[in-house]
Design a protein around this motif. Structure first.
Motif, PDB file in Angstrom:
ATOM      1  N   PHE A 190       0.847  -1.192   0.000  1.00  0.00           N
ATOM      2  CA  PHE A 190       0.000   0.000   0.000  1.00  0.00           C
ATOM      3  C   PHE A 190       0.882   1.242   0.000  1.00  0.00           C
ATOM      4  CE2 PHE A 190      -2.403  -3.360   2.072  1.00  0.00           C
ATOM      5  CZ  PHE A 190      -3.651  -3.269   1.475  1.00  0.00           C
ATOM      6  N   PRO A 191       0.406   2.352  -0.562  1.00  0.00           N
ATOM      7  CA  PRO A 191       1.172   3.605  -0.508  1.00  0.00           C
ATOM      8  C   PRO A 191       1.313   4.091   0.948  1.00  0.00           C
ATOM      9  CG  PRO A 191      -0.556   3.718  -2.165  1.00  0.00           C
ATOM     10  CD  PRO A 191      -0.829   2.491  -1.373  1.00  0.00           C
ATOM     11  N   PHE A 192       2.503   4.579   1.252  1.00  0.00           N
ATOM     12  CA  PHE A 192       2.761   5.163   2.577  1.00  0.00           C
ATOM     13  C   PHE A 192       3.753   6.311   2.359  1.00  0.00           C
ATOM     14  CE2 PHE A 192       4.791   4.634   6.978  1.00  0.00           C
ATOM     15  CZ  PHE A 192       3.871   5.490   7.557  1.00  0.00           C
ATOM     16  N   GLU A 193       3.183   7.510   2.143  1.00  0.00           N
ATOM     17  CA  GLU A 193       3.985   8.646   1.708  1.00  0.00           C
ATOM     18  C   GLU A 193       4.396   9.541   2.877  1.00  0.00           C
ATOM     19  OE1 GLU A 193       1.533  10.567  -1.153  1.00  0.00           O
ATOM     20  OE2 GLU A 193       1.545   8.879  -2.567  1.00  0.00           O
ATOM     21  N   VAL A 194       5.270  10.503   2.570  1.00  0.00           N
ATOM     22  CA  VAL A 194       5.737  11.447   3.591  1.00  0.00           C
ATOM     23  C   VAL A 194       4.549  12.205   4.173  1.00  0.00           C
ATOM     24  CG1 VAL A 194       7.114  13.516   3.997  1.00  0.00           C
ATOM     25  CG2 VAL A 194       8.003  11.700   2.510  1.00  0.00           C
ATOM     26  N   GLY A 195       4.463  12.240   5.483  1.00  0.00           N
ATOM     27  CA  GLY A 195       3.360  12.904   6.166  1.00  0.00           C
ATOM     28  C   GLY A 195       2.241  11.975   6.559  1.00  0.00           C
ATOM     29  N   ASP A 196       2.188  10.780   5.948  1.00  0.00           N
ATOM     30  CA  ASP A 196       1.138   9.823   6.287  1.00  0.00           C
ATOM     31  C   ASP A 196       1.355   9.269   7.693  1.00  0.00           C
ATOM     32  OD1 ASP A 196       0.112  10.226   3.822  1.00  0.00           O
ATOM     33  OD2 ASP A 196       0.672   8.272   2.988  1.00  0.00           O
ATOM     34  N   LEU A 197       0.256   8.854   8.294  1.00  0.00           N
ATOM     35  CA  LEU A 197       0.301   8.274   9.633  1.00  0.00           C
ATOM     36  C   LEU A 197      -0.348   6.901   9.580  1.00  0.00           C
ATOM     37  CD1 LEU A 197       1.017   8.888  12.652  1.00  0.00           C
ATOM     38  CD2 LEU A 197      -1.370   9.561  12.928  1.00  0.00           C
ATOM     39  N   LEU A 198       0.345   5.903  10.096  1.00  0.00           N
ATOM     40  CA  LEU A 198      -0.141   4.528  10.091  1.00  0.00           C
ATOM     41  C   LEU A 198      -0.458   4.120  11.521  1.00  0.00           C
ATOM     42  CD1 LEU A 198      -0.568   2.215   8.041  1.00  0.00           C
ATOM     43  CD2 LEU A 198       1.728   1.402   8.650  1.00  0.00           C
ATOM     44  N   LEU A 199      -1.652   3.552  11.723  1.00  0.00           N
ATOM     45  CA  LEU A 199      -2.094   3.118  13.046  1.00  0.00           C
ATOM     46  C   LEU A 199      -2.277   1.609  13.064  1.00  0.00           C
ATOM     47  CD1 LEU A 199      -4.753   5.745  14.237  1.00  0.00           C
ATOM     48  CD2 LEU A 199      -2.560   5.209  15.293  1.00  0.00           C
ATOM     49  N   LEU A 200      -1.546   0.948  13.956  1.00  0.00           N
ATOM     50  CA  LEU A 200      -1.721  -0.475  14.214  1.00  0.00           C
ATOM     51  C   LEU A 200      -2.391  -0.615  15.576  1.00  0.00           C
ATOM     52  CD1 LEU A 200       1.915  -1.576  13.285  1.00  0.00           C
ATOM     53  CD2 LEU A 200       0.015  -1.110  11.731  1.00  0.00           C
ATOM     54  N   PRO A 228       3.080  10.988  16.858  1.00  0.00           N
ATOM     55  CA  PRO A 228       2.653   9.667  17.323  1.00  0.00           C
ATOM     56  C   PRO A 228       2.455   9.584  18.836  1.00  0.00           C
ATOM     57  CG  PRO A 228       4.297   9.419  15.613  1.00  0.00           C
ATOM     58  CD  PRO A 228       4.197  10.897  15.888  1.00  0.00           C
ATOM     59  N   ASP A 229       3.355  10.197  19.622  1.00  0.00           N
ATOM     60  CA  ASP A 229       3.208  10.158  21.082  1.00  0.00           C
ATOM     61  C   ASP A 229       1.935  10.868  21.524  1.00  0.00           C
ATOM     62  OD1 ASP A 229       5.623   8.785  22.053  1.00  0.00           O
ATOM     63  OD2 ASP A 229       6.660  10.421  21.070  1.00  0.00           O
ATOM     64  N   ASP A 230       1.677  12.058  20.971  1.00  0.00           N
ATOM     65  CA  ASP A 230       0.482  12.807  21.345  1.00  0.00           C
ATOM     66  C   ASP A 230      -0.783  12.075  20.906  1.00  0.00           C
ATOM     67  OD1 ASP A 230       2.032  14.816  22.442  1.00  0.00           O
ATOM     68  OD2 ASP A 230       2.119  15.958  20.574  1.00  0.00           O
ATOM     69  N   LEU A 231      -0.745  11.482  19.727  1.00  0.00           N
ATOM     70  CA  LEU A 231      -1.923  10.756  19.240  1.00  0.00           C
ATOM     71  C   LEU A 231      -2.271   9.608  20.180  1.00  0.00           C
ATOM     72  CD1 LEU A 231      -2.740   9.742  15.627  1.00  0.00           C
ATOM     73  CD2 LEU A 231      -2.908   8.063  17.446  1.00  0.00           C
ATOM     74  N   LEU A 232      -1.271   8.842  20.589  1.00  0.00           N
ATOM     75  CA  LEU A 232      -1.554   7.710  21.468  1.00  0.00           C
ATOM     76  C   LEU A 232      -1.971   8.172  22.860  1.00  0.00           C
ATOM     77  CD1 LEU A 232       1.190   5.125  20.478  1.00  0.00           C
ATOM     78  CD2 LEU A 232      -1.162   5.331  19.680  1.00  0.00           C
ATOM     79  N   ARG A 233      -1.468   9.314  23.286  1.00  0.00           N
ATOM     80  CA  ARG A 233      -1.929   9.847  24.571  1.00  0.00           C
ATOM     81  C   ARG A 233      -3.403  10.225  24.497  1.00  0.00           C
ATOM     82  NH1 ARG A 233       1.938  12.792  25.374  1.00  0.00           N
ATOM     83  NH2 ARG A 233       1.225  14.748  24.450  1.00  0.00           N
ATOM     84  N   HIS A 234      -3.804  10.844  23.391  1.00  0.00           N
ATOM     85  CA  HIS A 234      -5.221  11.164  23.206  1.00  0.00           C
ATOM     86  C   HIS A 234      -6.064   9.895  23.125  1.00  0.00           C
ATOM     87  CE1 HIS A 234      -3.954  15.252  21.305  1.00  0.00           C
ATOM     88  NE2 HIS A 234      -4.149  15.361  22.613  1.00  0.00           N
ATOM     89  N   LEU A 235      -5.533   8.906  22.418  1.00  0.00           N
ATOM     90  CA  LEU A 235      -6.250   7.640  22.290  1.00  0.00           C
ATOM     91  C   LEU A 235      -6.447   6.993  23.657  1.00  0.00           C
ATOM     92  CD1 LEU A 235      -7.418   5.208  20.790  1.00  0.00           C
ATOM     93  CD2 LEU A 235      -5.069   4.396  20.438  1.00  0.00           C
ATOM     94  N   ALA A 274      -1.566  -0.337  20.791  1.00  0.00           N
ATOM     95  CA  ALA A 274      -1.609   0.430  19.542  1.00  0.00           C
ATOM     96  C   ALA A 274      -0.200   0.940  19.232  1.00  0.00           C
ATOM     97  CB  ALA A 274      -2.593   1.594  19.645  1.00  0.00           C
ATOM     98  N   VAL A 275       0.068   1.103  17.938  1.00  0.00           N
ATOM     99  CA  VAL A 275       1.341   1.656  17.473  1.00  0.00           C
ATOM    100  C   VAL A 275       1.025   2.712  16.424  1.00  0.00           C
ATOM    101  CG1 VAL A 275       3.530   1.180  16.316  1.00  0.00           C
ATOM    102  CG2 VAL A 275       2.561  -0.504  17.901  1.00  0.00           C
ATOM    103  N   ALA A 276       1.642   3.870  16.563  1.00  0.00           N
ATOM    104  CA  ALA A 276       1.475   4.958  15.586  1.00  0.00           C
ATOM    105  C   ALA A 276       2.807   5.202  14.886  1.00  0.00           C
ATOM    106  CB  ALA A 276       1.008   6.225  16.296  1.00  0.00           C
TER     107      ALA A 276
END
Length: 373
Positions: free
Chosen positions: A300-310, A340-347, A365-367
């Protein structure tokens, strides 16, 4: 990785766990003493002094409890002296009762604090085991920013069946694993350790993702079945859902193999895409038993700026008091601009708020954010 703070088990040797609360038993002692002395002869409030050490146990250690007990006994003696009844059997019985109750309260504090020290040692061992089993993900690897989150379902647990790991390859790429082992308790922890060990041993040297998946499946099946009889192997099934990813440094794509695990989410701006593979293979532990010799890799495409969530199913299957699932795909786009750290803290905050602080299953979860090379 989100860890819980260690409890302070040395609180018994400080002036008190919550020194400000000491005004409550002190105020009680002073009030009872003054009122009892000024009250008519037929009114006796001295027995209420027993509440002072009993209350102190709830928020203080052995020393403060002993101090409050001694002050209560002294107040009872003072009442007896000022009212001229100290030689009587009634006041002496009250003083003896206060001494006994205070001694019991101090004993309770000593036993409780000893147990807390033992718990601290046990938790220290558990935290050390966790640091070996579920090692923190690297904050930066190649062009990737990575953060991991683990929330145990059990309030006092630091380990469980959810897992994640990362490895750097010699081919200038990063490999990642996220998985969820069947079951819970010590058996799940043992199988999680096995799966992580197999990944770490082979991820950096396996030429392809299919070879890595085959290696992990074979290692998992061999270790979980080598000491079992045929009858036990027919009834006991150990397996783990997992997603394996390979992210090249210089190619804006992500390669993945899904083994019965929830698909990753790709966030690009406010747009969310589920990276659902065309072929979802059997969970780890089932592959060889059904003759699966190869795995299909999806790109799958994964370009600069993209965010992947596992993530694991503990996130998407978390229910609130009304039985509603956590709306992960609706909330995730709100945090796409976060690190990624802030996103997981919000999650974490949002997920725990949704379930009112109690998860029925471990959640991980992994960001991953791709930056410019």
């Amino acid at each position: 990785m989100a860890l819980r703070p260690r409890p302070d088990v040395r609180r018994s040797w400080r002036p008190g766990h919550a020194p400000a609360l000491a005004v409550i038993p002190l105020g009680l002692i002073v009030t009872v003493c003054v009122v009892d002395v000024l009250a008519p002869p037929h009114i006796h409030l001295g027995p209420l002094l027993v509440a002072a050490p009993a209350i102190t146990v709830a928020f203080a250690g052995a020393r403060v409890t002993a101090l409050m007990g001694a002050l209560a006994v002294a107040a009872q003696v003072l009442i007896g002296v000022l009212r001229g009844v100290l030689p009587t059997a009634n006041i002496q019985a009250q003083i003896a009762a206060l001494i006994v109750v205070s001694s019991v309260c101090v004993t309770v504090c000593v036993v409780r604090d000893r147990r807390e020290r033992q718990l601290h040692r046990v938790r220290s061992v558990a935290e050390a085991a966790q640091s070996v089993l579920l090692q923190p993900l690297p904050a930066r690897t190649g062009p990737l920013r990575i953060a991991g989150l683990y929330i145990p379902a059990e309030e006092e647990a630091d380990l469980g069946g959810d897992l994640y790991a990362a490895a750097r390859t010699a081919h200038h790429s990063t490999r990642l694993l996220i998985g969820d082992v069947r079951g819970n308790g010590l058996a799940a922890i043992n199988n999680a350790a096995l799966l992580l060990g197999a990944f770490r041993a082979a991820a950096h040297r396996q030429a392809t993702l299919p070879r890595l998946a085959i290696h992990m499946d074979a290692a998992f099946r061999w270790d979980t079945s080598q000491w079992r009889s045929q009858a036990e192997q027919d009834t006991d099934e150990d397996f783990a859902t997992a997603t394996l990813l390979d992210i090249p440094d210089h190619d804006p794509v992500v390669h993945l193999i899904t083994c019965g695990h929830p698909p990753p989410l790709l966030l690009r701006g406010n747009q969310l895409t589920s990276l659902t593979a065309e072929a979802s293979h059997l969970p780890i532990g089932f592959g060889g038993a059904f003759g699966v010799a190869a795995y299909d890799v999806q790109t799958f495409p994964f370009e600069v700026g993209d965010l992947l969530l596992l993530y694991t199913d503990g996130v998407i299957e978390a229910r609130n008091a009304d039985g509603l699932f956590y709306p992960f795909t609706e909330r995730a786009p709100e945090w796409t601009k976060d690190d990624p750290d802030d996103l997981l803290r919000h999650l974490q905050e949002d997920l725990l708020a949704h379930v009112h602080g109690h998860l029925n299953d471990d959640a991980a979860a992994v960001a991953i954010r791709r930056l410019a090379v």
